[in-house]
Write a protein that holds these residues in place. Structure first.
Motif, PDB file in Angstrom:
ATOM      1  N   CYS A 147       1.267  -0.961   0.247  1.00  0.00           N
ATOM      2  CA  CYS A 147      -0.206   0.018  -0.579  1.00  0.00           C
ATOM      3  C   CYS A 147       1.079   1.295   0.085  1.00  0.00           C
ATOM      4  O   CYS A 147       0.629   1.848   0.894  1.00  0.00           O
ATOM      5  N   SER A 148       2.134   1.466  -0.687  1.00  0.00           N
ATOM      6  CA  SER A 148       2.621   2.626  -0.402  1.00  0.00           C
ATOM      7  C   SER A 148       1.883   3.284  -1.400  1.00  0.00           C
ATOM      8  O   SER A 148       1.692   3.315  -2.427  1.00  0.00           O
ATOM      9  N   ALA A 149       1.966   4.345  -1.099  1.00  0.00           N
ATOM     10  CA  ALA A 149       1.537   5.971  -1.845  1.00  0.00           C
ATOM     11  C   ALA A 149       2.546   7.096  -1.391  1.00  0.00           C
ATOM     12  O   ALA A 149       3.468   7.113  -0.475  1.00  0.00           O
ATOM     13  N   GLU A 150       1.834   7.904  -1.429  1.00  0.00           N
ATOM     14  CA  GLU A 150       2.646   9.371  -0.977  1.00  0.00           C
ATOM     15  C   GLU A 150       1.120  10.771  -0.217  1.00  0.00           C
ATOM     16  O   GLU A 150       0.294  10.884  -0.849  1.00  0.00           O
ATOM     17  N   ILE A 151       1.952  10.301   0.814  1.00  0.00           N
ATOM     18  CA  ILE A 151       0.214  11.554   2.067  1.00  0.00           C
ATOM     19  C   ILE A 151       1.280  12.211   2.198  1.00  0.00           C
ATOM     20  O   ILE A 151       2.420  12.827   3.221  1.00  0.00           O
ATOM     21  N   ASN A 152       0.086  13.583   1.779  1.00  0.00           N
ATOM     22  CA  ASN A 152       1.226  15.034   1.527  1.00  0.00           C
ATOM     23  C   ASN A 152       1.930  15.241   1.724  1.00  0.00           C
ATOM     24  O   ASN A 152       3.315  15.468   1.954  1.00  0.00           O
ATOM     25  N   GLY A 153       2.615  14.374   0.260  1.00  0.00           N
ATOM     26  CA  GLY A 153       3.704  14.668  -0.588  1.00  0.00           C
ATOM     27  C   GLY A 153       5.180  13.461  -0.013  1.00  0.00           C
ATOM     28  O   GLY A 153       5.773  13.877  -0.577  1.00  0.00           O
TER      29      GLY A 153
END
Lengths: 268, 253
Positions: free
Chosen positions: B60-66
């Protein structure tokens, strides 16, 4: 490694573009400010060529004093054959070595690439450069010289330790000297301890002392030296900043003593 | 119950925009819980890759607030919910749909690394003997869950897209695990310098900062590999010494 079938659809971000909401600019700004201040002060102090010693104390910017006018000079005054149009200072013969050690240090490299070169300014922040070659080509490939500056830095630790010893002897009314400990002695001692913590935690030393072997237990002295250097290496950033500040402060303290602004309190 | 305003990237193959959703959340919820709630109640077609929900599968890797993070390990109470929270796919990989990216380049990169080649067994029963001190060093690297957050944050891949020249932090950790293994006899230093581009790393330590397993990627894996490359290619003294002391490949198994 062939990846021709994979292409990145997302374009490169513009300089400073990010969706980070924290103060990402603060860290590179502080690093740039502190490093700039140190470079300006150390250059100014090196150019002075005076007020770098007081009694048994010698500024680390000028140690060892190879040629010079103080009692610490190894070979007496600056040679007469030196062309008069070239400015001279005993620090010129010294500062390139510890300066080179810090300039090529793995920690400082990462820090000043961010602070001065925006490569990148901080993690996930857009860069101003379109092209990137890293440390694979000239001039940054020269950073690989770091271990040679480490050898010099280790020698300098010996000289600075000798300076602490000299800082324990104070001139008496006659021509002799008596043992004592002043605030300046402690300043010199803390300086060599902090520089030692920084130098002995160096990544290159960690490699040379055992890290280069697949079996660190088979290194000279077994695994213990590697473990000790690794322990200091975990605090390398902290030691880098503390030692940088303190070496500048040590020069400042001795300079103020020599100029008569400070009084050196004797503890013993 | 509190309400979070979520800006979630929606779209396909790089085209798209942030869409706003409002979602209730309770203490203890993670960002993935909120994404699932939105998926269940407001956007059934929202694509998100996930699996274990325990920070161990790396899906579930993603970018949260950059900032590259695992959706399942980022608690809502650790984020400022007074402002909209942006959730977007990883930027270093080709976009597929919504929060899902194509990370297959990583598996191809991994295949390019020379595999483990152990020395001859130490005992007649086919077993080896190792000192604990020797094997301790590589244990850290085995914690990697292949979430590829380190690859995502690395500016060489993220900004310059030099996937063909640089294997990235994850694969340098993998190489370090093999290269520093006390039983391994393979020599990967030439590959590191030439094909795998270890010289492109400029030690910003972003990979170390985002690693959810707290692997000290830069200090313990990449810099020691850089030093081995210096030994092999840039240090005249070690090159001279190698005349008398062959490297691993020349020693054989």
């Amino acid at each position: 490694m062939s990846q021709a079938e994979t292409r990145i659809a997302l374009p490169q971000r513009h300089f400073g573009e990010t969706r980070r909401k924290d103060a990402w600019w603060l860290q590179p700004l502080v690093v740039a400010g502190v490093l700039s201040a140190f470079i300006v002060y150390s250059t100014w102090a090196a150019l002075q060529g005076a007020h770098y010693s007081f009694a048994g104390y010698l500024s680390p910017f000028y140690s060892p004093e190879i040629f010079g006018n103080s009692d610490h000079a190894w070979f007496g005054p600056w040679p007469l054959w030196w062309p008069s149009w070239i400015p001279y200072s005993p620090a010129f013969l010294i500062l390139w070595a510890p300066g080179g050690f810090r300039f090529t240090c793995y920690y400082y490299r990462g820090a000043y690439y961010k602070a001065f070169w925006a490569s990148p300014s901080n993690c996930t922040v857009g860069k101003p450069h379109k092209k990137y070659t890293g440390e694979r080509s000239f001039p940054l490939i020269l950073q690989n010289i770091h271990r040679y500056f480490l050898y010099l830095a280790l020698i300098f630790l010996v000289f600075l330790s000798i300076d602490v010893y000299h800082g324990m002897w104070f001139p008496t009314a006659g021509s002799g000297a008596e043992f004592g400990i002043g605030v300046g002695t402690l300043v010199l001692l803390v300086n060599v301890l902090l520089l030692g913590s920084y130098t002995l935690g160096c990544h290159s030393l960690r490699h040379l002392i055992g890290g280069r072997k697949d079996c660190v237990s088979k290194a000279v002295g077994g695994a213990m030296p590697y473990k000790c250097v690794s322990c200091l290496n975990r605090k390398h950033m902290l030691c880098a900043w503390l030692s940088l500040f303190w070496v500048g402060f040590t020069d400042f303290y001795i300079r103020m003593l020599s100029m008569g602004y400070f009084t050196d309190w004797r503890i013993l | 119950m509190a309400i979070a305003k979520m800006h979630i990237w929606r779209g396909e193959t790089g085209e798209g925009s942030f869409q706003e959703y409002e979602c209730e959340f309770t203490p203890g919820m993670v960002v993935l819980d909120v994404i699932h709630t939105i998926q269940a109640e407001q956007a059934a077609d929202l694509a998100v890759r996930w699996n274990c929900k325990a920070g161990k599968c790396g899906s579930c890797s993603a970018e949260i607030n950059g900032v590259p993070r695992l959706l399942c390990m980022t608690r809502m109470d650790s984020i400022n919910t007074d402002q909209p929270i942006t959730v977007e796919p990883m930027q270093a990989f080709p976009h597929m749909r919504d929060l899902v990216t194509d990370v297959s380049s990583n598996f191809r990169a991994k295949k390019s690394i020379r595999p483990f080649k152990p020395r001859k067994p130490d005992a007649p029963d086919g077993t080896w003997r190792m000192q604990q001190d020797d094997v301790n060093r590589v244990q850290e690297f085995r914690k990697c869950i292949e979430c590829f957050l380190c690859q995502d944050v690395c500016h060489v891949l993220r900004e310059h897209h030099q996937h063909d020249e640089f294997v990235g932090p994850r694969h340098l950790v993998y190489t370090a695990a093999l290269e520093m293994h006390p039983l391994d006899t393979e020599d990967r230093t030439a590959d590191l310098k030439n094909e795998h581009g270890v010289g492109l790393c400029n030690i910003t330590k972003c990979c170390t900062k985002v690693c959810p397993e707290h692997i000290t990627i830069t200090d313990n894996a990449i810099i020691p590999l850089k030093e081995r490359v210096v030994d092999e290619f840039y240090d005249p003294v070690t090159r001279l010494l190698r005349i008398f002391r062959p490297n691993k490949n020349q020693q054989g198994a």
